[in-house]
Design a protein around this motif. Structure first.
Motif, short mmCIF file in Angstrom:
data_model
loop_
_atom_site.label_atom_id
_atom_site.label_comp_id
_atom_site.label_asym_id
_atom_site.label_seq_id
_atom_site.Cartn_x
_atom_site.Cartn_y
_atom_site.Cartn_z
N UNK A 366 0.80 -1.21 0.00
CA UNK A 366 0.00 0.00 0.00
C UNK A 366 0.84 1.26 0.00
N UNK A 367 0.29 2.31 -0.60
CA UNK A 367 0.80 3.66 -0.43
C UNK A 367 -0.32 4.49 0.19
N UNK A 368 -0.06 5.10 1.33
CA UNK A 368 -1.01 6.01 1.97
C UNK A 368 -2.39 5.39 2.23
N UNK A 369 -2.41 4.16 2.72
CA UNK A 369 -3.69 3.55 3.11
C UNK A 369 -3.41 2.49 4.17
N UNK A 370 -4.43 2.13 4.90
CA UNK A 370 -4.30 1.15 5.98
C UNK A 370 -4.20 -0.27 5.42
#
Lengths: 417, 417
Positions: A366-370
């Motif tokens: 992921x980039x910038x997510x949970x």
């Protein structure tokens, strides 16, 4: 010996049924699933009273509250399970679709079509909902299923399986397609693992101990699921608010599941600012934080992390923290300690985002997510039989297609080689 | 212990190299393959002299003529191996291509991309050409490879591997990506089978004994290859000339390979006419025929087939024959005794052709063609790492894609769950 023979006979019946099930129409399978869902609701009294026996036994054994909760069924939960089966009926049938057609220069027509795996073995622990889920997913994808559930839920599993199987057979599913191993001796697992000629795959669902035992002893191909030592890396260009929200969500929203993070990596250039901020938030949510030397210098209130912590899946409100020199050290740490499940970077640097996704070895990056989004439903697959942490056959959340294989059909007019 | 450590260290180096190899450009990989092919040709003297040592040892051990032939290299064969590597350089790179893109309602962008498996273990027997093939296929698909060849070809394998590895590293392939286990003790196989954290898959290539040993003892995921108890069923509407041509081709063109047929099933309505015809043809080609009771009544010259024959892969000019009542009995026999490889029906009845393809459980199911076409090159894949007889991950001929897995890349802007 008696028991071994019984299990082998169940698996052989499942194999015979699988041959008929493989060519059953989508309509028949869906009709069966809907009738099975209704049967589950109509017989809820029977199921709840058997579930009560399991709950009483569990209480007598002093099982923990979370375990009791996993085990517990009620009208609402049964309705949700039945609804899940109805949803599976609505999904596209993965079987029979052509995957490619090749016309060879010699005139041979080669088609690859999607077919069921055959017989799927599921070895699972305390959740009785897995019984209904696994049966529905296997049937929809044209597979027979052999179930071996944990001892805690044995009475619940048995009644659910018996109700679903009789509704299924009445609706035209071939007899034997749904097999339940009605014995909780450990040796029944060992027996299943050797049924290489009857079972096409075994999917273990449960804790590390069960999964390791299955992987180490099975001669049947296994899809390894579930273990998740997941990481979040907060890069130096990260938005602090976003980073804090993601770390809090990924650690605390459901700490016992596999897509929860266990380790937080922080770029050293921002550690002095970000670490106190996230420490405060996590501690206010009762999270225990174990830090490396650098982070304990910045926040002396942290407990000490040992080497073992970096590879520990806590299943609890505990997190380990390490301060890293740069993205390279972060990726290196992750590839050394992760289980190939889910990893996330919080960054505003596009180059670092791409480096992270290109170099981290995991099913979901992921980039910038949970990391909590690694899930068959969240990915839009409409169902989930588990999350594969191996690379062979299926990786990440497994939907219906993970329960299929291909078959080449070749048409000729006398070609020889 | 010393030896175990060495093997584990080789595998760990291969794993580290795999992380770099995974992101190497297609251009770099192709350039390396071409230079490796040239190196093989330039150093042919060295290879042939090491091969001579293996041949002398084999003769001293009285190895059979076919085995000596498998082992033997010459300028032409080396040139063919080098050409094979150049062909692999020309194939499309399977890595990096996007497989699907999903935009979720919450704004998450999920992409599945094709990535290498990581480290591929190959355990093989007497053919030194496998060394070069396997290295080229693994490199092209971005994988490191750990090779463990048979004792007969040890000197040939060692020199080929050493020449290819040094050409590869000079051309920019990360050091350690090509590992050769320079020891032929059986225990080295056992050690490889336990390297679950270093190896992503093991592919055994060889006889039934080797494959069973690997399947039964490996904790690393295995792709089972090679065993082929294949059948031809001559239906009552078959064109006799076509049926005879196919049966003769499928049995005699290369009896030692896995896509050769071992059993001929004949519909009883035509047996009195077809059996004497095919018997004459096969016997004129020195094929030994073992028949069931019915066929021996029709052709008393046949030897008697035992129960064991129905599951035997002869690797030789021997065939078993059984007369069946109808297509249902034919399919039942096949599903009871086959190894999931290749099966063919010769028929003019379209319904029976479709029934056969729908109900026979095998990787490749033919209508009116020889089973000998089950092969990566004949299927148009341009390469072959083996023929999978299992259902998980890959089934049938395996090309470059069988050496890959997927990875989900998810882009968000702060999504939490």
């Amino acid at each position: 010996m008696q028991l071994q023979n019984t299990i082998q006979q169940q698996a052989q019946s499942a194999k015979r049924a699988a041959q008929k099930l493989a060519i059953l129409s989508t309509e028949m399978k869906n009709k069966a699933l809907l009738e099975m869902a209704s049967a589950l609701e109509h017989r809820s009294d029977m199921i709840l009273s058997e579930n009560q026996i399991d709950l009483n036994n569990a209480r007598a054994k002093n099982l923990s509250a979370p375990l009791l909760d996993r085990l517990m069924l009620n009208e609402d939960r049964l309705h949700a399970i039945a609804e899940g089966m109805r949803q599976i009926a609505l999904l596209d049938d993965p079987i029979g679709s052509g995957l490619c057609e090749i016309r060879r220069p010699n005139g041979l027509d080669i088609r690859a079509v999607r077919v069921p795996l055959g017989v799927v073995g599921i070895i699972y622990e305390a959740r009785p909902n897995v019984t209904a889920d696994a049966i529905a997913l296997c049937l929809k994808s044209g597979n027979s299923v052999v179930l071996r559930g944990g001892s805690e839920a044995i009475n619940s599993n048995k009644i659910i399986c018996s109700i679903l199987a009789s509704a299924a057979y009445k609706a035209g599913i071939p007899e034997g397609a749904i097999a339940f191993i009605d014995d909780v001796q450990r040796s029944t697992v060992a027996t299943m693992l050797k049924l290489r000629h009857e079972l096409d795959v075994i999917i273990p669902r449960g804790g590390k101990g069960l999964i390791n035992y299955v992987v180490e002893n099975s001669t049947v191909p296994v899809i390894e699921t579930g273990a998740g030592v997941c990481h979040a890396f907060v890069d130096k260009t990260a938005d602090f608010q976003m980073a804090a929200d993601i770390v809090v969500n990924a650690k605390t929203s459901r700490p016992a599941v596999c897509n929860t993070i266990e380790t937080l990596l922080i770029h050293e250039d921002i550690a002095a600012d970000f670490l106190p901020l996230i420490t405060k938030k996590l501690q206010s949510l009762h999270v225990t934080i174990k830090g490396d030397e650098k982070s304990r210098t910045l926040c002396p209130s942290l407990e000490e992390a040992s080497e073992e912590d970096w590879s520990t899946e806590y299943h609890d409100l505990i997190i380990s923290v390490k301060i890293v020199f740069d993205i390279f050290e972060a990726v290196e740490h992750i590839n050394a300690y992760n289980t190939g499940h889910s990893e996330t970077i919080i960054t505003n640097d596009l180059k670092n985002a791409r480096y992270f996704q290109g170099n981290v070895d995991a099913a979901a990056v992921y980039v910038n997510a949970s990391t909590r989004f690694t899930d068959g439903f969240e990915f839009g697959f409409g169902a989930e039989i588990g999350i594969s942490t191996q690379k062979l056959h299926a990786r990440g959340p497994m939907g219906l297609k993970a329960l299929t294989t291909i078959k080449y059909l070749i048409d000729g007019n006398g070609q020889i080689r």
